[in-house]
Design an enzyme around this catalytic site. Structure first.
Site, PDB file in Angstrom:
ATOM      1  N   ASP A 115       0.840  -1.191   0.000  1.00  0.00           N
ATOM      2  CA  ASP A 115       0.000   0.000   0.000  1.00  0.00           C
ATOM      3  C   ASP A 115       0.877   1.243   0.000  1.00  0.00           C
ATOM      4  OD1 ASP A 115      -2.337   1.804   0.682  1.00  0.00           O
ATOM      5  OD2 ASP A 115      -3.316  -0.137   0.890  1.00  0.00           O
ATOM      6  N   HIS A 152      -3.861   5.925   3.357  1.00  0.00           N
ATOM      7  CA  HIS A 152      -4.519   4.711   2.887  1.00  0.00           C
ATOM      8  C   HIS A 152      -3.863   3.455   3.458  1.00  0.00           C
ATOM      9  CE1 HIS A 152      -5.917   1.767  -0.196  1.00  0.00           C
ATOM     10  NE2 HIS A 152      -6.937   2.584  -0.355  1.00  0.00           N
ATOM     11  N   SER A 190     -11.114  -1.110  -1.024  1.00  0.00           N
ATOM     12  CA  SER A 190      -9.837  -1.047  -0.304  1.00  0.00           C
ATOM     13  C   SER A 190     -10.015  -1.363   1.174  1.00  0.00           C
ATOM     14  CB  SER A 190      -9.221   0.352  -0.433  1.00  0.00           C
ATOM     15  OG  SER A 190      -8.564   0.528  -1.660  1.00  0.00           O
TER      16      SER A 190
END
Length: 741
Positions: A147, A202, A529
């Site tokens: 990520d 994220h 996600s």
């Protein structure tokens, strides 16, 4: 059961545009670009970890070049999941390389895109009891997260009570302040020598969702209070930064998969993806195949391009492809109209001092100001919205938060964000810059009808805080990408759905000046996600409980034990309130406790995929690129997609019956008897032989066949149903979908 009037025969041929960005600049003769190069395994090198492998790779690079550059040509040298490398080359140099012995293929790298206090409880995971307890909370399992990196010193990554890494761990830490017994490794694969710290948020969010430590008193802007915990709170985390400002290059992704497998991870979690592509051109699919050969399951986001049919990412059958669904928790904000009608919505920002008075209600859209419909930047400059509540519509390629910023910057006091028809009932709890409520398409129609009924419309927003108990959960999120698979239409995708809407998890500290308050250390965001790391953590729990199971066995256990109903007891629906089908939700909504004890599994060994890949019409070289060894399809009996030992069936059925065989393995109880139950749709006959399977010991295998045939007079083009193998305490489900010719 047919949930929707869907012409899946057309869906099989559909083309689509996806949310994920792929860059493919036109080749320039002397321009250096990063290429992925696949080569044959060299003779005499028994181990891909041999230092001689680098010398072998160098033989493929140009010896001299007219280009003057001090930049190293070699970008990544792969050795664990594939034989190959990433290098900066010109198109002419690649063309010359094709003549060298051992060369298989080369292509430019693709740039891919990125795709909780309550969800453990919603999924039935309870402290000191049940599956969490029997799986030891994932203790000893290593989850690799690919990520945007990790935030050092976040309480979700505390190693209090964590044991040291397992002896098999070989990874390294490039961010010392981030690493401990929880985060045991952190590397940057997208920019060598730079920090793997998370500048975006994220990666921190997804890592903590999968395996974050328990943090009491977690909340986002005062909402969602509780103890935040990852799905596998005692598992270790290995962080691989593969995404930067320019996106997520698949050369870095493949490098991270390669490194993670060599480091000793057990599970890989990838909340990123790109357009559908043949598997031999899909870096994630190729890397994931190498991973499963080493016993590592790869969990990937299905994509955020729903509800468009055929919009999936990460479609390979050896990948666990995860769609997104809602939970029964909302951050309630109810719109009160001047006619006394109430419309329920959501928002994360809920100021305590917000006055409950009625405000003038305005709609900025008109024939002279079409961008005002979406509250696009600059669209409200010439309108009088000061002190008023502004109605904005979803869409227009304008981010949701930017709509609120436009309203606030022009003096607006509040915003109602209404869904377009595609988003239906899916609403999100966002950290808006001003008081707001995100409402459904149905509610939006009622609001606009009210505004058209009076010359002086008014409205107010009543903030309800955290509301639990929504009866229509889980529901498939509107953004969750849908099947059928474009790369392999005969394989059901997504495989499963899980929580991915308004997920609360760790965020970089501090969160940047949201609403001018001190930044919280948790944030609430949505997407596949978020669903993916939920599944990755659950995989870690199953792996901890069953360390000898293959990746396909774990995937089967998750798929065959899913839930098909909402809290209300009604079937799971999509964003429109229609019964979801297998291309919306795959096999159903994840059931962690059921996955720990499925009774039977459908196992697949890596070599079993070779006849399937040949059956897709791939060339020998293309199959060899995927499986990383020489393949001659002529000597491998090709099989159709539906003949793969997958826990589901997707087929096209004409006038002739079709029969398929499956092999199941008993992992439940010795001396058990399973009887088949078939729920066939009208117009199709489904026969299973034998109707009863007897197992005497654990790990016994048994075969059964299923014959599908069309009954006379059927008019439906797409139908679906399920078959169950039922024994004492077990119900092993396999869904099927049929295109009727």
């Amino acid at each position: 059961m047919l949930g929707k009037n869907m012409n899946m025969a057309v869906a099989y041929l559909i083309t689509f545009t996806t949310l994920f960005c792929i860059t493919a600049a036109a080749p320039v003769e002397n321009a250096l670009k990063t290429y992925l190069v696949f080569v044959e395994k060299p003779h005499g090198l028994d181990s891909l970890e041999s230092e001689n492998l680098d010398s072998y790779y160098q033989q493929f690079l140009p010896v001299t070049t007219e280009l003057s550059s001090d930049e190293p040509r070699m970008v990544h040298s792969y050795r664990h999941v594939i034989t190959g490398f990433a290098a900066k080359l010109t198109s002419a140099e690649v063309e010359a390389m094709e003549q060298k012995e051992g060369f298989l293929s080369a292509r430019p790298e693709r740039i891919l895109s990125l795709q909780t206090t309550y969800t453990p409880k919603f999924l039935g995971l309870q402290q000191n009891t049940g599956f969490w307890n029997s799986s030891n909370y994932g203790k000893g399992v290593i989850v690799g997260v690919l990520d945007t990196g990790v935030t050092p010193n976040h309480p979700s990554f505390s190693d209090k009570g964590m044991p040291p890494p397992p002896a098999k761990w070989k990874g390294k830490c490039e961010l010392k302040e981030a690493c401990n017994n929880k985060v045991i490794g952190a590397r940057n694969l997208v920019a060598s020598g730079e920090s793997p710290a998370d500048d975006e948020g994220h990666g921190t969010h997804t890592a903590s969702t999968a395996a974050g430590s328990a943090v009491k008193g977690a909340n986002a802007l005062g909402q969602g209070w509780g103890t935040a915990s990852g799905m596998a709170p005692m598992a270790h985390l290995a962080i691989y930064k593969v995404c930067g400002e320019q996106g997520c290059p698949d050369s870095a992704i493949l490098g991270a998969i390669d490194a993670a497998v060599g480091d000793g991870v057990d599970v890989l979690s990838l909340s990123l993806g790109g357009d559908s592509a043949p598997f031999y051109e899909d870096g994630i699919a190729i890397g994931a195949f190498g991973a499963i050969k080493k016993g590592v399951l790869v969990s990937c986001a299905a994509g955020n391009n729903g509800p468009t049919t055929g919009s999936l990412s990460n479609e390979a059958p050896w990948i666990l492809t995860v769609g997104a669904s809602t939970v029964d928790r909302q951050m309630g904000s109810t719109v009160l109209l001047g006619n006394k009608k109430e419309m329920d919505g959501q928002t994360l920002f809920q100021p305590k001092d917000y006055p409950s008075k009625m405000l003038p209600l305005v709609y900025a859209g008109s024939s002279a100001n079409s961008s005002g419909v979406y509250c696009a930047p600059g669209s409200l400059n010439k309108l009088d919205v000061k002190g008023k509540m502004v109605v904005c519509e979803m869409g227009g390629e304008i981010k949701r938060l930017d709509k609120g910023i436009e309203v606030k910057s022009n003096g607006g006091a509040a915003m109602i964000l209404i869904n377009n028809v595609a988003n239906g009932f899916t609403t999100l709890a966002d950290a808006h810059e001003l008081p707001a409520s995100h409402v459904s398409y149905e509610a939006g129609l009622a609001i606009k009808a009210y505004m058209n009924s009076t010359s002086s419309p008014t409205a107010s927003i009543m903030f309800k805080g955290t509301v639990i108990g929504k009866q229509d959960a889980p529901q498939v999120a509107s953004f969750s990408s849908r099947g059928p698979s474009q790369a392999s239409p005969g394989i059901m995708k997504p495989d499963v759905i899980g929580p991915g809407v308004s997920t609360l998890a760790a965020w970089p500290v501090p969160l940047e000046n949201i609403n001018n308050t001190s930044g919280p250390i948790f944030n609430m965001i949505s997407g596949t996600s978020m669903a993916c790391p939920h599944m990755s953590g659950i995989v870690a729990l199953v792996r901890s409980a069953h360390p000898d199971w293959s990746p396909a066995a774990i995937k089967s256990a998750i798929m065959t034990t899913t839930h098909l109903t909402q809290i209300s007891g009604k079937p799971i629906t999509d964003e429109q309130g229609l019964i979801a089908d297998m291309f919306d939700m795959g096999s159903g909504h994840v059931n962690p406790s059921g996955a720990s004890n499925p009774g039977l599994i459908y196992d697949i060994q890596p070599d079993d995929y070779i006849p399937y890949l040949c059956g897709l019409g791939y060339t020998n070289a293309q199959v060899s690129t995927i499986v990383q060894k020489k393949v001659e399809c002529s000597s491998n009996q090709s099989i159709s997609e539906t003949q793969l030992n997958y826990p589901s069936f997707v087929l096209q059925l004409g006038s002739q019956p079709l029969t398929f065989t499956r092999t199941v393995t008993n992992v439940g109880k010795a001396n058990s008897v399973y009887k088949v139950e078939v729920y066939a749709p009208s117009g199709v006959e489904v026969k299973v032989e034998p109707k009863e399977i007897v197992f005497n010991t654990l790990n016994d295998k048994a075969n059964y066949s299923v014959t599908f045939s069309v009954k006379n007079g059927t008019s439906q083009r797409f139908v679906q149903g399920s078959l169950f193998w039922v024994a004492d305490g077990y119900s092993v489900k396999s869904p099927f979908g049929i295109i009727v010719d």
